[in-house]
Design a protein around this motif. Sequence first.
Motif, PDB file in Angstrom:
ATOM      1  N   UNK A 187     -13.829  -2.561  10.681  1.00  9.63           N
ATOM      2  CA  UNK A 187     -13.252  -1.431  11.568  1.00  9.63           C
ATOM      3  C   UNK A 187     -11.831  -1.773  11.339  1.00  9.63           C
ATOM      4  N   UNK A 188     -10.998  -0.480  11.762  1.00  8.76           N
ATOM      5  CA  UNK A 188      -9.712  -0.289  11.554  1.00  8.76           C
ATOM      6  C   UNK A 188      -8.981  -1.151  12.958  1.00  8.76           C
ATOM      7  N   UNK A 189      -9.875  -1.075  13.954  1.00 13.02           N
ATOM      8  CA  UNK A 189      -9.388  -2.027  15.262  1.00 13.02           C
ATOM      9  C   UNK A 189      -9.300  -3.196  14.937  1.00 13.02           C
ATOM     10  N   UNK A 190      -9.764  -3.952  14.302  1.00  8.19           N
ATOM     11  CA  UNK A 190      -9.954  -5.371  13.602  1.00  8.19           C
ATOM     12  C   UNK A 190      -8.572  -5.613  12.796  1.00  8.19           C
ATOM     13  N   UNK A 191      -8.141  -4.714  12.203  1.00 10.00           N
ATOM     14  CA  UNK A 191      -7.003  -5.141  11.141  1.00 10.00           C
ATOM     15  C   UNK A 191      -5.727  -5.818  11.852  1.00 10.00           C
ATOM     16  N   UNK A 192      -5.479  -5.310  13.042  1.00  7.11           N
ATOM     17  CA  UNK A 192      -4.138  -5.645  13.883  1.00  7.11           C
ATOM     18  C   UNK A 192      -3.055  -5.178  13.313  1.00  7.11           C
ATOM     19  N   UNK A 193      -2.844  -4.126  12.548  1.00  6.73           N
ATOM     20  CA  UNK A 193      -1.919  -3.289  12.112  1.00  6.73           C
ATOM     21  C   UNK A 193      -2.096  -2.110  11.791  1.00  6.73           C
ATOM     22  N   UNK A 194      -1.200  -1.138  11.559  1.00  4.39           N
ATOM     23  CA  UNK A 194      -1.256   0.147  11.171  1.00  4.39           C
ATOM     24  C   UNK A 194      -0.869   0.501   9.905  1.00  4.39           C
ATOM     25  N   UNK A 195      -1.346   1.795   9.414  1.00  6.96           N
ATOM     26  CA  UNK A 195      -1.098   2.131   8.106  1.00  6.96           C
ATOM     27  C   UNK A 195       0.449   2.099   7.804  1.00  6.96           C
ATOM     28  N   UNK A 196       1.118   2.429   8.560  1.00 11.69           N
ATOM     29  CA  UNK A 196       2.586   2.695   8.611  1.00 11.69           C
ATOM     30  C   UNK A 196       3.084   1.091   8.335  1.00 11.69           C
ATOM     31  N   UNK A 197       2.455   0.027   9.081  1.00  9.84           N
ATOM     32  CA  UNK A 197       2.748  -1.280   8.698  1.00  9.84           C
ATOM     33  C   UNK A 197       2.747  -1.568   7.239  1.00  9.84           C
ATOM     34  N   UNK A 198       1.524  -1.240   6.819  1.00 10.36           N
ATOM     35  CA  UNK A 198       1.172  -1.375   5.538  1.00 10.36           C
ATOM     36  C   UNK A 198       2.313  -1.005   4.612  1.00 10.36           C
ATOM     37  N   UNK A 199       2.403   0.427   4.727  1.00 12.59           N
ATOM     38  CA  UNK A 199       3.516   1.083   3.945  1.00 12.59           C
ATOM     39  C   UNK A 199       4.908   0.386   4.143  1.00 12.59           C
ATOM     40  N   UNK A 200       5.258   0.190   5.276  1.00 12.69           N
ATOM     41  CA  UNK A 200       6.743  -0.592   5.365  1.00 12.69           C
ATOM     42  C   UNK A 200       6.733  -2.009   4.564  1.00 12.69           C
ATOM     43  N   UNK A 201       5.347  -2.565   4.658  1.00  8.31           N
ATOM     44  CA  UNK A 201       5.658  -3.704   4.081  1.00  8.31           C
ATOM     45  C   UNK A 201       5.517  -3.660   2.291  1.00  8.31           C
ATOM     46  N   UNK A 202       4.715  -2.958   2.075  1.00  2.28           N
ATOM     47  CA  UNK A 202       4.987  -2.276   0.374  1.00  2.28           C
ATOM     48  C   UNK A 202       6.343  -2.066   0.138  1.00  2.28           C
ATOM     49  N   UNK A 203       6.942  -1.346   0.891  1.00  2.00           N
ATOM     50  CA  UNK A 203       8.527  -0.844   0.560  1.00  2.00           C
ATOM     51  C   UNK A 203       9.345  -1.935   0.367  1.00  2.00           C
ATOM     52  N   UNK A 204       9.214  -2.612   1.538  1.00  2.00           N
ATOM     53  CA  UNK A 204      10.032  -4.020   1.729  1.00  2.00           C
ATOM     54  C   UNK A 204       9.904  -5.012   0.476  1.00  2.00           C
ATOM     55  N   UNK A 205       8.600  -5.019   0.047  1.00  2.00           N
ATOM     56  CA  UNK A 205       8.215  -5.827  -1.336  1.00  2.00           C
ATOM     57  C   UNK A 205       9.023  -5.670  -2.224  1.00  2.00           C
ATOM     58  N   UNK A 206       9.032  -4.209  -2.661  1.00  2.00           N
ATOM     59  CA  UNK A 206       9.864  -3.622  -3.584  1.00  2.00           C
ATOM     60  C   UNK A 206      11.416  -3.987  -3.410  1.00  2.00           C
ATOM     61  N   UNK A 207      11.808  -3.910  -2.211  1.00  2.00           N
ATOM     62  CA  UNK A 207      13.162  -4.259  -2.058  1.00  2.00           C
ATOM     63  C   UNK A 207      13.535  -5.682  -2.359  1.00  2.00           C
ATOM     64  N   UNK A 208      12.622  -6.438  -1.925  1.00  2.00           N
ATOM     65  CA  UNK A 208      12.829  -7.930  -2.135  1.00  2.00           C
ATOM     66  C   UNK A 208      13.096  -8.410  -3.366  1.00  2.00           C
ATOM     67  N   UNK A 209      11.772  -7.892  -4.236  1.00  2.00           N
ATOM     68  CA  UNK A 209      11.585  -8.353  -5.768  1.00  2.00           C
ATOM     69  C   UNK A 209      12.907  -7.748  -6.251  1.00  2.00           C
ATOM     70  N   UNK A 210      13.373  -6.701  -6.312  1.00  2.00           N
ATOM     71  CA  UNK A 210      14.289  -5.938  -6.927  1.00  2.00           C
ATOM     72  C   UNK A 210      14.428  -6.375  -8.434  1.00  2.00           C
ATOM     73  N   UNK A 211      15.416  -7.185  -8.811  1.00  2.00           N
ATOM     74  CA  UNK A 211      15.554  -7.570 -10.364  1.00  2.00           C
ATOM     75  C   UNK A 211      14.942  -8.908 -10.653  1.00  2.00           C
ATOM     76  N   UNK A 212      14.043  -9.387  -9.936  1.00  2.00           N
ATOM     77  CA  UNK A 212      13.353 -10.538  -9.990  1.00  2.00           C
ATOM     78  C   UNK A 212      12.005 -10.404 -10.507  1.00  2.00           C
ATOM     79  N   UNK A 213      11.466  -9.020 -10.888  1.00  2.00           N
ATOM     80  CA  UNK A 213      10.129  -8.758 -11.194  1.00  2.00           C
ATOM     81  C   UNK A 213       9.832  -9.293 -12.561  1.00  2.00           C
ATOM     82  N   UNK A 214      10.773  -9.518 -13.327  1.00  2.00           N
ATOM     83  CA  UNK A 214      10.306 -10.145 -14.841  1.00  2.00           C
ATOM     84  C   UNK A 214       9.831 -11.540 -14.660  1.00  2.00           C
ATOM     85  N   UNK A 215      10.736 -12.381 -13.731  1.00  2.00           N
ATOM     86  CA  UNK A 215      10.330 -13.586 -13.476  1.00  2.00           C
ATOM     87  C   UNK A 215       8.848 -13.516 -12.604  1.00  2.00           C
ATOM     88  N   UNK A 216       8.667 -12.787 -11.806  1.00  2.00           N
ATOM     89  CA  UNK A 216       7.294 -12.842 -11.195  1.00  2.00           C
ATOM     90  C   UNK A 216       6.134 -12.542 -12.220  1.00  2.00           C
TER      91      UNK A 216
END
Length: 380
Positions: A187-216
């Motif tokens: 159920x969605x109520x048991x996730x503890x986060x909204x869809x926007x939280x997931x989208x924002x976190x995905x966006x920030x992952x890309x920002x933090x990885x930046x040029x370190x994606x080759x090493x990852x």
Amino acid sequence: MSGMEIVPVENGDDLPTAPVTEEELCRQVEDIFTPYVGMQFGDMEEAITFYKVYALGIGFDVRKYTTKKWRDGTIKSKLLVCNREGFTKTKQESMCIEVDGEKQERKAKLKRVGCKARMRLFLKNGLLVVDRFDADHNHELVSVKDREFQKLSRNISKYHMGLIVANSRLNIGPTRTYRMCKELVKGFDNIGASLNDFKNFKRDIKCFIHERDGQLFIDRFKSLAETQLGFYFDYDVDEDGSLRKAIWADSIARRNYVAFGEAVSYDPTYSTNKYSMVFTPFTGVDNHKRSVTFCCAIIAKENRESFKWVFDRFLIAMGGKEPEYIITDQDPGIIKSFPLVFKTARHRFCMWHIMNKVPIKYGSTRNDYQDFLKKLNTII
């Protein structure tokens, strides 16, 4: 990677793979957000945000400490510390507040215990470089599950963070990941986060990885080679340390080659996006006439050196067994490198590429072109 042990593939043997567990996903997320000496950042805001996200995931808060500047006012170095660094004042007046003219004892919300955890940034060649990182704390850390994850990932648990990171590698977006989490927790109520939280976190992952994606990328595949039986991986970098060539094959792909590897198609025509690298898979056909993958590689340059490197590693991954036929396009680099590696396999050109060149070679505007094409197709 030349010293990596290659697990032989036996015909008919099952090669198990390690399942992806919650602990594994959490470990992957922690590896991505853990600073290290030598890590580089483009600006101060990026560096501070990175360390704050690391702190939130580990279970402590960050306090900005000393900042040293050059004479012209530019930042020379900056120190970020745990908010429990130093010691709490013990003077009686510091623990009291005045209310209606009377002094009352103030309850200290935070007790500093001299924690030495910190990250120091030093400006070098226009970049902020981590020249010191201490991860050990002398106090109890608060689990991310027991605290509000604030701003970037407010209510996303470490397990959900792991799902987002793992699905990002599979090119699965945050919306589908959110729905997957709903099925996992009923159920969605048991996730503890909204869809926007997931989208924002995905966006920030890309920002933090930046040029370190080759090493990852390298670290991820090295981990698979160490944890999954039968997984092969090798790579090569240029003088600047940039990833230029990589090749991998899992246990299923290598087992497919044992069963269906008489004829192999090698197609270096799949260009990738911003990295300007070419995806070059080795494929074949099984007994049901379905395509099966034997091995995958990416290369930065389509030249003789790159193709020779890929062919050498392909044979290593497949235990030195050459196919009977290899079908490729008419790339000059492949034509030159093929006899340097393969001794018994026969090289053949792909019919699709040949037929694509027929109009150019023969002339599609000629009056007898359609008649010629029918006769050629009949012969083929």
